[in-house]
Design an enzyme around this catalytic site. Structure first.
Site, PDB file in Angstrom:
ATOM      1  N   PHE A  12      52.476  25.907  32.907  1.00  0.00           N
ATOM      2  CA  PHE A  12      53.610  25.914  33.841  1.00  0.00           C
ATOM      3  C   PHE A  12      53.328  24.986  35.037  1.00  0.00           C
ATOM      4  O   PHE A  12      54.040  24.001  35.257  1.00  0.00           O
ATOM      5  CB  PHE A  12      53.862  27.367  34.277  1.00  0.00           C
ATOM      6  CG  PHE A  12      54.683  27.546  35.511  1.00  0.00           C
ATOM      7  CD1 PHE A  12      55.918  26.904  35.655  1.00  0.00           C
ATOM      8  CD2 PHE A  12      54.240  28.376  36.540  1.00  0.00           C
ATOM      9  CE1 PHE A  12      56.681  27.077  36.805  1.00  0.00           C
ATOM     10  CE2 PHE A  12      54.992  28.553  37.687  1.00  0.00           C
ATOM     11  CZ  PHE A  12      56.208  27.908  37.821  1.00  0.00           C
ATOM     12  N   ILE A  13      52.270  25.267  35.785  1.00  0.00           N
ATOM     13  CA  ILE A  13      51.983  24.447  36.971  1.00  0.00           C
ATOM     14  C   ILE A  13      51.422  23.090  36.544  1.00  0.00           C
ATOM     15  O   ILE A  13      51.805  22.046  37.076  1.00  0.00           O
ATOM     16  CB  ILE A  13      50.987  25.178  37.910  1.00  0.00           C
ATOM     17  CG1 ILE A  13      51.543  26.551  38.332  1.00  0.00           C
ATOM     18  CG2 ILE A  13      50.688  24.331  39.134  1.00  0.00           C
ATOM     19  CD1 ILE A  13      50.550  27.434  39.082  1.00  0.00           C
ATOM     20  N   ASP A  32      44.011  20.609  27.027  1.00  0.00           N
ATOM     21  CA  ASP A  32      44.647  21.928  26.899  1.00  0.00           C
ATOM     22  C   ASP A  32      44.456  22.410  25.469  1.00  0.00           C
ATOM     23  O   ASP A  32      44.250  21.610  24.555  1.00  0.00           O
ATOM     24  CB  ASP A  32      46.147  21.860  27.253  1.00  0.00           C
ATOM     25  CG  ASP A  32      46.693  23.205  27.709  1.00  0.00           C
ATOM     26  OD1 ASP A  32      46.612  24.176  26.915  1.00  0.00           O
ATOM     27  OD2 ASP A  32      47.192  23.301  28.835  1.00  0.00           O
ATOM     28  N   ALA A  72      43.443  25.353  34.436  1.00  0.00           N
ATOM     29  CA  ALA A  72      43.422  26.291  33.301  1.00  0.00           C
ATOM     30  C   ALA A  72      42.900  27.652  33.744  1.00  0.00           C
ATOM     31  O   ALA A  72      41.987  27.741  34.560  1.00  0.00           O
ATOM     32  CB  ALA A  72      42.541  25.741  32.180  1.00  0.00           C
ATOM     33  N   TYR A 140      40.173  38.728  38.140  1.00  0.00           N
ATOM     34  CA  TYR A 140      40.757  37.392  38.293  1.00  0.00           C
ATOM     35  C   TYR A 140      40.442  36.825  39.692  1.00  0.00           C
ATOM     36  O   TYR A 140      39.988  35.688  39.828  1.00  0.00           O
ATOM     37  CB  TYR A 140      42.257  37.547  38.078  1.00  0.00           C
ATOM     38  CG  TYR A 140      43.147  36.362  38.320  1.00  0.00           C
ATOM     39  CD1 TYR A 140      43.444  35.468  37.297  1.00  0.00           C
ATOM     40  CD2 TYR A 140      43.758  36.177  39.568  1.00  0.00           C
ATOM     41  CE1 TYR A 140      44.317  34.402  37.507  1.00  0.00           C
ATOM     42  CE2 TYR A 140      44.628  35.114  39.790  1.00  0.00           C
ATOM     43  CZ  TYR A 140      44.904  34.235  38.758  1.00  0.00           C
ATOM     44  OH  TYR A 140      45.773  33.196  38.973  1.00  0.00           O
ATOM     45  N   ASN A 169      52.711  32.471  45.226  1.00  0.00           N
ATOM     46  CA  ASN A 169      53.414  32.768  43.973  1.00  0.00           C
ATOM     47  C   ASN A 169      54.330  31.609  43.605  1.00  0.00           C
ATOM     48  O   ASN A 169      55.448  31.515  44.121  1.00  0.00           O
ATOM     49  CB  ASN A 169      54.245  34.051  44.129  1.00  0.00           C
ATOM     50  CG  ASN A 169      53.356  35.268  44.219  1.00  0.00           C
ATOM     51  OD1 ASN A 169      52.703  35.485  45.234  1.00  0.00           O
ATOM     52  ND2 ASN A 169      53.298  36.039  43.166  1.00  0.00           N
TER      53      ASN A 169
HETATM   54  N1  LIG Z   1      51.363  31.310  38.033  1.00  0.00           N
HETATM   55  C1  LIG Z   1      50.927  31.914  39.129  1.00  0.00           C
HETATM   56  O1  LIG Z   1      51.549  32.846  39.628  1.00  0.00           O
HETATM   57  C2  LIG Z   1      49.654  31.430  39.796  1.00  0.00           C
HETATM   58  C3  LIG Z   1      49.404  31.769  41.137  1.00  0.00           C
HETATM   59  C4  LIG Z   1      48.247  31.292  41.754  1.00  0.00           C
HETATM   60  C5  LIG Z   1      47.336  30.540  41.044  1.00  0.00           C
HETATM   61  N2  LIG Z   1      47.587  30.250  39.739  1.00  0.00           N
HETATM   62  C6  LIG Z   1      46.598  29.474  38.996  1.00  0.00           C
HETATM   63  O2  LIG Z   1      47.187  28.243  38.656  1.00  0.00           O
HETATM   64  C7  LIG Z   1      46.653  27.818  37.395  1.00  0.00           C
HETATM   65  C8  LIG Z   1      47.789  27.517  36.419  1.00  0.00           C
HETATM   66  O3  LIG Z   1      48.577  28.669  36.247  1.00  0.00           O
HETATM   67  P1  LIG Z   1      49.884  28.654  35.344  1.00  0.00           P
HETATM   68  O4  LIG Z   1      50.773  29.702  35.853  1.00  0.00           O
HETATM   69  O5  LIG Z   1      50.375  27.270  35.206  1.00  0.00           O
HETATM   70  O6  LIG Z   1      49.280  29.161  33.957  1.00  0.00           O
HETATM   71  P2  LIG Z   1      49.710  28.785  32.477  1.00  0.00           P
HETATM   72  O7  LIG Z   1      49.158  29.860  31.614  1.00  0.00           O
HETATM   73  O8  LIG Z   1      51.149  28.443  32.374  1.00  0.00           O
HETATM   74  O9  LIG Z   1      48.896  27.443  32.213  1.00  0.00           O
HETATM   75  C9  LIG Z   1      47.526  27.438  31.972  1.00  0.00           C
HETATM   76  C10 LIG Z   1      47.246  26.404  30.906  1.00  0.00           C
HETATM   77  O10 LIG Z   1      45.840  26.415  30.665  1.00  0.00           O
HETATM   78  C11 LIG Z   1      45.624  26.355  29.280  1.00  0.00           C
HETATM   79  N3  LIG Z   1      44.329  26.968  28.975  1.00  0.00           N
HETATM   80  C12 LIG Z   1      43.983  28.275  29.066  1.00  0.00           C
HETATM   81  N4  LIG Z   1      42.717  28.444  28.694  1.00  0.00           N
HETATM   82  C13 LIG Z   1      42.245  27.217  28.348  1.00  0.00           C
HETATM   83  C14 LIG Z   1      41.007  26.742  27.878  1.00  0.00           C
HETATM   84  N5  LIG Z   1      39.969  27.556  27.670  1.00  0.00           N
HETATM   85  N6  LIG Z   1      40.867  25.422  27.655  1.00  0.00           N
HETATM   86  C15 LIG Z   1      41.919  24.564  27.830  1.00  0.00           C
HETATM   87  N7  LIG Z   1      43.120  24.962  28.285  1.00  0.00           N
HETATM   88  C16 LIG Z   1      43.278  26.276  28.552  1.00  0.00           C
HETATM   89  C17 LIG Z   1      46.773  27.106  28.649  1.00  0.00           C
HETATM   90  O11 LIG Z   1      46.970  26.718  27.290  1.00  0.00           O
HETATM   91  C18 LIG Z   1      47.931  26.713  29.575  1.00  0.00           C
HETATM   92  O12 LIG Z   1      48.608  25.577  29.060  1.00  0.00           O
HETATM   93  C19 LIG Z   1      45.713  28.915  36.921  1.00  0.00           C
HETATM   94  O13 LIG Z   1      44.398  28.575  37.275  1.00  0.00           O
HETATM   95  C20 LIG Z   1      46.158  30.113  37.706  1.00  0.00           C
HETATM   96  O14 LIG Z   1      45.108  31.021  37.897  1.00  0.00           O
HETATM   97  C21 LIG Z   1      48.726  30.659  39.102  1.00  0.00           C
END
Ligand SMILES: NC(=O)c1ccc[n+]([C@@H]2O[C@H](COP(=O)([O-])OP(=O)(O)OC[C@H]3O[C@@H](n4cnc5c(N)ncnc54)[C@H](O)[C@@H]3O)[C@@H](O)[C@H]2O)c1
Length: 310
Positions: A12-13, A32, A72, A140, A169
């Site tokens: 997503f991000i 990814d 990730a 986490y 968020n």
């Molecule tokens: N979404 C939120 O609310 C939020 C808030 C604060 C921080 N974050 C952080 O931002 C980052 C991205 O979050 P997001 O919401 O986009 O998550 P998401 O799950 O949409 O994206 C994460 C991506 O990482 C990939 N991934 C997971 N494990 C992997 C691995 N071992 N090797 C390679 N790729 C891998 C997944 O396939 C996915 O495409 C994360 O680190 C998350 O902790 C997210």
């Protein structure tokens, strides 16, 4: 800092970070395990498919890059507490290994996506500054804090340039329907499909929402700017879950009858981030909550037909 590896760049991000880097003229490689859910691979991006937990995959992915954006995560707060050992293995150990591989490949810049919503635990103040004690109540959050400390160590011992972005968020286009993180996306998808929304607790918990494209733009800027250390990234404003539901009711013009479920122990009651530090280096969120929610709603209505949503 023109050749950038985005780990998790199909998420997503991450997918928005890729867009922002490309718009700034960077050459982008994505590592990814999966493809993007909502769009086909981009012709201008070099994709490496695999896990960042694998040394061999990392060596391939790190070749010829100047900087890494690490976005990730194998867990979210709720799943991390179910199996903290897997969380430590999948995120902490894998990231410490990534730091070693970056050192060996001569890659000396990282932007890391940390979590402003979990690293502080239950806040002692209305608005939380970066100097607030770090007391997470989810695995986490503990792993995010531990990674931040390893980044600090890597800078002290081996000269890594790093930026930690403690994101609030995020919400916006490409936030998944089944996402266990992200109430705005989750609620809007459910309403678009005529489903009932569920609220954990009484809806009084307060969160700080940041439009995903504003966050992604900052990640891209942080790759190129000579800034260091930890920064909160949010709107600096709080909205309760009930206020979000009311805004969605007005936006979508639908009748909404939420189901209230028992609250979850790892959800902190309130978290609003002080964003003075990041503003002082020239960044501020541009998108008002209602405008970002409208863009999310419009985007969801253009993608309603997609069934297989992560
Ligand atoms: N979404 C939120 O609310 C939020 C808030 C604060 C921080 N974050 C952080 O931002 C980052 C991205 O979050 P997001 O919401 O986009 O998550 P998401 O799950 O949409 O994206 C994460 C991506 O990482 C990939 N991934 C997971 N494990 C992997 C691995 N071992 N090797 C390679 N790729 C891998 C997944 O396939 C996915 O495409 C994360 O680190 C998350 O902790 C997210």
């Amino acid at each position: 800092m023109n050749r950038v590896l985005v780990i998790g760049g199909c998420g997503f991000i991450g997918s928005h970070i890729v867009d922002s880097l490309l718009a700034r003229g960077c050459r982008v490689r994505v590592l990814d395990m999966k493809n993007e859910v909502f769009r086909a691979p981009l012709s201008e991006v070099d994709y490496v498919t695999g896990s960042f937990g694998s040394e061999a995959v990392l060596r391939q992915a790190l070749q010829g890059v100047d900087a890494v954006v690490h976005t990730a995560s194998t867990t979210v707060p709720s799943t991390s507490n179910l199996d903290p050992v897997a969380d430590i293995q999948g995120n902490l150990i894998a990231t410490v290994r990534l730091l070693k591989e970056m050192r060996q490949a001569g890659v000396r810049k990282m932007v890391f996506l940390s979590s402003g919503g979990t690293v502080y635990g239950i806040p002692e103040t209305e608005i939380v500054e970066e100097t607030h004690p770090l007391a997470p109540i989810s695995s986490y959050g503990i792993v995010k804090v531990a990674v931040e400390h390893y980044l600090h160590m890597e800078r002290q011992l081996h000269g890594l340039d790093y930026v930690v972005l403690r994101a609030a968020n995020p919400y916006g286009p490409r936030q998944g329907y089944n996402g266990v993180q992200g109430i705005i996306g989750n609620f809007l998808w459910k309403i678009a499909h005529g489903e009932q929304i569920e609220i954990w607790g009484d809806g009084s918990i307060v969160r700080d929402f940041i439009y995903v494209q504003d966050l992604a733009e900052l990640c891209a800027i942080a790759v190129q700017m000579p800034i260091q250390g930890c920064f909160n990234v949010g709107s600096g404003k709080g909205s309760s879950v009930n206020e979000i539901v009311e805004a969605i009711r007005v936006l979508t013009k639908r009748t909404i009858k939420p189901v209230y479920r028992p609250g979850r122990s790892f959800d902190v009651p309130r978290i609003v981030l002080d964003i003075s530090r990041i503003k002082a280096v020239g960044w501020a969120p541009r998108t008002e909550l209602i405008d970002g929610m409208r863009q999310s709603w419009d985007w969801i209505n253009q993608h309603r037909a997609i069934d297989d949503i992560a």
